[in-house]
Every structure is written in structure tokens, then in C-alpha cells.
Write an enzyme that holds these catalytic residues in place. Structure first.
Site, mmCIF file in Angstrom:
data_model
loop_
_atom_site.group_PDB
_atom_site.id
_atom_site.type_symbol
_atom_site.label_atom_id
_atom_site.label_comp_id
_atom_site.label_asym_id
_atom_site.label_seq_id
_atom_site.Cartn_x
_atom_site.Cartn_y
_atom_site.Cartn_z
ATOM 1 N N THR A 221 -22.290 -12.015 -13.511
ATOM 2 C CA THR A 221 -22.562 -10.830 -14.727
ATOM 3 C C THR A 221 -23.019 -11.355 -16.636
ATOM 4 O O THR A 221 -22.341 -13.233 -16.152
ATOM 5 C CB THR A 221 -20.949 -10.909 -15.579
ATOM 6 O OG1 THR A 221 -20.376 -10.448 -13.667
ATOM 7 C CG2 THR A 221 -20.243 -10.696 -15.822
ATOM 8 N N GLU B 152 -18.884 -11.117 0.037
ATOM 9 C CA GLU B 152 -17.869 -10.683 -1.236
ATOM 10 C C GLU B 152 -16.742 -9.601 -0.996
ATOM 11 O O GLU B 152 -15.669 -10.079 -1.365
ATOM 12 C CB GLU B 152 -18.685 -11.398 -2.189
ATOM 13 C CG GLU B 152 -17.271 -11.132 -3.368
ATOM 14 C CD GLU B 152 -18.685 -10.632 -5.260
ATOM 15 O OE1 GLU B 152 -18.465 -11.090 -5.886
ATOM 16 O OE2 GLU B 152 -19.888 -11.205 -4.529
ATOM 17 N N ARG C 172 19.785 -8.366 -2.924
ATOM 18 C CA ARG C 172 20.850 -8.069 -4.236
ATOM 19 C C ARG C 172 21.497 -7.087 -4.389
ATOM 20 O O ARG C 172 21.045 -6.401 -3.403
ATOM 21 C CB ARG C 172 19.599 -8.206 -5.818
ATOM 22 C CG ARG C 172 19.973 -7.363 -6.997
ATOM 23 C CD ARG C 172 18.333 -6.580 -7.382
ATOM 24 N NE ARG C 172 19.180 -6.295 -8.386
ATOM 25 C CZ ARG C 172 18.015 -5.471 -9.380
ATOM 26 N NH1 ARG C 172 17.254 -4.423 -8.363
ATOM 27 N NH2 ARG C 172 18.644 -4.798 -10.258
ATOM 28 N N HIS D 121 12.119 -5.909 -7.152
ATOM 29 C CA HIS D 121 13.395 -6.813 -8.230
ATOM 30 C C HIS D 121 13.750 -6.920 -9.679
ATOM 31 O O HIS D 121 14.617 -7.594 -9.968
ATOM 32 C CB HIS D 121 11.819 -7.647 -8.651
ATOM 33 C CG HIS D 121 11.870 -8.188 -7.300
ATOM 34 N ND1 HIS D 121 11.010 -7.753 -6.574
ATOM 35 C CD2 HIS D 121 12.058 -9.800 -6.856
ATOM 36 C CE1 HIS D 121 10.328 -9.543 -5.310
ATOM 37 N NE2 HIS D 121 10.932 -10.034 -5.746
ATOM 38 N N GLY E 46 -16.616 -8.385 -8.618
ATOM 39 C CA GLY E 46 -16.727 -7.897 -7.263
ATOM 40 C C GLY E 46 -17.512 -6.607 -6.683
ATOM 41 O O GLY E 46 -17.967 -5.514 -6.269
#
Length: 385
Positions: free
Chosen positions: A129, A245, A271, A341, A366
Site C-alpha cells: 500500500t 492472506e 447480568r 453488554h 487484505g
């Protein structure tokens, strides 16, 4: 669903990776994130434990392992521990830099670089890049001109993973400005070559401890002995190696999605809200059901891609499919897990908070999701007349 992807040797290796991470990575990871740099000592420890350089042939100090399922184990354990910055650097070494040297390097090049890379003493990077060129690799302007038995290299690269620590950098350069896609070559630049310099360590949204940098080359004289592969076939070499990759990104993505789901599944039943566990609310169960289904379906596909890679049958198109789908799924899953969460999901001391910022780059590097779809689309359009 019972997953039958791994065998006993892989699970034994999982134990090795898990012990290594607990001993050498997890105790130091917060400091590395604050310092925005993984200690080089962690690389040496990875070399000693066989966590890096698995594919390096035994005669060069590696394990000579070509079964990518072992790399999947490493990705899953890194995702489980939330040590993604460390994993990103290791993946760049094992899934990107090393395969070029193993596949294309001369015997002299392999003897010079592979033993130290397997030991974690020599860190690799690949520089594709540029400031004005991202996924469009044919727009690369960095050039090299032959001068006797050297190449004179000039140009700039950016967003280079392992950019600060790297000792050998595979640089994609234009060696013939008039040859189109046949005018690119790969040159290996070593750390102390005059004219090679590193710019700033880039301050990223996520992956804080992963050293990403700008690189500059000003009249760097690279010996002809550092030409990797065949002159003029650099673009071909890139296309041959991009499937690995991209499947490595897909493997990391599905591992991260599953880890986020597991953290969240545990959290929502601890929770409480409105007098009962959040996990007992219908909406929460529906979200968990959706995520688990998507993860298991995608995992099955990625596993098949890995087996195809092992057999030498994974195509660039199939790798592109796996990469964009799994990385986009990772983003969706992590985002929904943050929501479940609540406010704690926005706190960096919770692994889901760090997973949220670390996940964003997956659909960019990638090759972006859009580029992956273009690769697939071109294949669809290339139908018989």
C-alpha cells in the site's frame, strides 16, 4: 453441532499455544497496548515455543508444517484471549511474509532469512500500500531502476504491518513503467540499508499494540541478490499469494466472532435487569440464537476453505468470498455483543470493547469488502459466450 475439523495433534498444539499465551503474552498485553508496541522479546519466545514459523522447512529451523489447521488453532486461542494486536503481527509473518520467501526464495535467500524468522529473531513485512494507492495494486508508483548489480529504489509505503519491528521488508515496486501488470517486481529491503527509513508509528482506531508504520525509500541500493522471484512477475506472485492472506483474515474473523459470542453468552446470564438475567429476556435469546447460527454456518464454510487450501485447491475467488463474508460477520457479531453488554461494552477493560475497535480493520486490509465483491463479480461476468 459437533465440529470434526481438528485431530488430536491439533488439540495438543492448542495446549502449547494456550500455555504460551498465558505465560508470555497475556501478562504483558495491557502494557503493550498502552505503549502501542509489542515487545520483541515476545517474538523470540514465540520462536522458542514453535508459535511462529511453522511452515519453515526443518532444514532451516522450522517445523515444516504445511497443514493450515495449526494456524487456525493459533488464531482461535489469540481470539479467545483478546490478544489481537500480537496475533496480527504473527499472522503477517506466518501467512504473508514467510510464504513468499519459502515459495520464491533462492537457496541463498532462504538460508539467509528463514532460520532467523523461524526463531522470531527476524521479523518480516510486506509493503504494498502507498499513500495514494490502496487495494488498486496496479496504481503502485514506488519504482526501482537497475544500476549494475543493484536496484535503486525510490518511493513511499504506508499502513505497513510490522513496519517498526521489521528487519526484512518485501517491497512491491514498479521495475518497468511501460509493461503494465508485467512491470512489477519484489525486492527485499533489509533493516540497515542506507536510504531506508521509517516514518511515524501510525495511531490506529484499534490494534493499538500492532506496529503499523509509514516507510520511505530514497535511493536505496538493493542488491540483485535481494530480488525475490522473477523480475517482472511481481504482480503474478502477489496474485498467487493473496488467497492465503485472505483466508487467514477470514479464519481470524470467525475466531474473533466466536470469542465475542462466548464472552457475551456468559455475561448476559450473569447480568440482571428487571429482576432477572438479561439472557432470560426473549430478545436476548433471539440475538444469541441468530449469532450462533451465523457463526456455525460460516465456520463450516471456512473450515472447508482451509481444507481446500491444504489441498492446493483454494481459488482467489473462493478466498475473496470467505474474506468478505467472515469479516463482515465479525463486525455484525461484535457490534451486537457490545449492545448486549450495555454500557460496560463501551469500556476498554472489557474484552468486548477492545474487540469492537480491533474488528473494524478486518473489512479493509487484505482488500476491502468492495474489492472482494468485484473479484467475485468479475468471475461471474466471465461466463462462456
Amino acid at each position: 453441532m459437533q465440529r470434526t475439523f481438528f485431530e488430536s495433534d491439533h488439540e495438543a498444539y492448542r495446549h502449547t499455544v494456550r500455555e504460551f499465551l498465558a505465560r508470555e503474552v497475556e501478562p504483558h498485553y495491557e502494557r503493550w497496548e498502552d505503549d502501542r508496541l509489542v515487545d520483541r522479546s515476545a517474538w523470540l519466545a514465540a520462536g522458542k515455543s514453535g508459535i511462529v514459523g511453522l511452515a519453515v522447512p526443518e532444514r532451516f529451523g522450522g517445523s515444516g508444517v504445511s497443514d493450515y489447521r495449526f494456524r487456525c488453532i493459533t488464531a482461535e486461542e489469540i481470539a479467545r484471549t483478546g490478544t489481537t494486536s500480537f496475533g496480527s503481527g504473527i499472522s503477517l509473518q506466518d501467512d504473508v511474509a514467510l510464504p513468499y520467501i519459502i515459495d520464491l526464495g533462492t537457496d541463498e535467500q532462504q538460508r539467509r532469512w528463514l532460520p532467523r524468522m523461524a526463531a522470531g529473531d527476524l521479523i518480516g513485512a510486506i509493503a504494498m500500500t502507498e499513500p495514494g494507492t490502496g487495494s488498486d495494486l496496479q496504481g503502485i508508483k514506488t519504482s526501482a531502476v537497475r544500476d549494475g548489480d543493484h536496484w535503486v529504489l525510490n518511493g513511499q509505503k504506508t499502513f505497513i504491518t510490522n513496519g517498526i519491528h521489521s528487519d526484512v521488508v518485501i517491497v512491491v515496486v514498479r521495475t518497468d513503467p511501460d509493461a503494465g501488470s508485467r512491470g512489477f517486481s519484489l525486492l527485499v529491503v533489509e533493516r540497515d540499508m542506507p536510504g531506508f527509513s521509517r516514518g511515524r508509528k501510525l495511531h490506529k482506531v484499534g490494534l493499538a499494540a500492532q506496529d503499523t508504520a509509514e516507510l520511505a525509500f530514497e535511493d536505496v541500493r538493493v542488491p540483485d541478490a535481494n530480488l525475490l522471484g522473477t523480475e517482472g512477475k511481481g504482480f503474478v506472485h502477489l496474485m498467487e499469494h493473496l488467497p492465503l492472506e485472505r483466508i487467514s483474515i477470514a479464519v481470524a474473523a470467525i475466531a474473533a466472532a466466536r470469542a465475542a459470542y462466548e464472552w457475551t453468552r456468559e455475561y448476559v446470564f450473569e447480568r440482571k435487569a428487571f429482576g432477572k438475567p438479561v439472557g432470560d429476556l426473549q430478545n436476548t435469546r433471539f440475538v444469541l440464537a441468530e449469532m450462533l447460527t451465523e457463526i456455525e454456518v460460516t465456520q463450516s464454510h471456512i473450515d472447508q476453505c482451509v481444507l481446500a487450501l491444504n489441498a492446493g485447491e483454494l481459488t482467489a475467488v473462493d478466498a475473496a468470498k470467505a474474506k468478505w463474508w467472515a469479516s463482515e460477520l465479525q463486525k455484525r457479531v461484535v457490534d451486537r455483543c457490545v449492545q448486549l453488554h450495555g454500557g460496560y461494552g463501551f469500556m476498554m477493560e472489557y474484552p468486548i470493547g477492545r474487540a469492537f475497535v480491533d474488528s473494524r480493520v478486518q473489512t479493509l486490509y487484505g482488500g476491502t469488502t468492495e474489492v472482494m465483491k468485484e473479484i467475485i463479480g468479475r468471475d461471474i461476468a466471465a461466463r462462456p459466450a
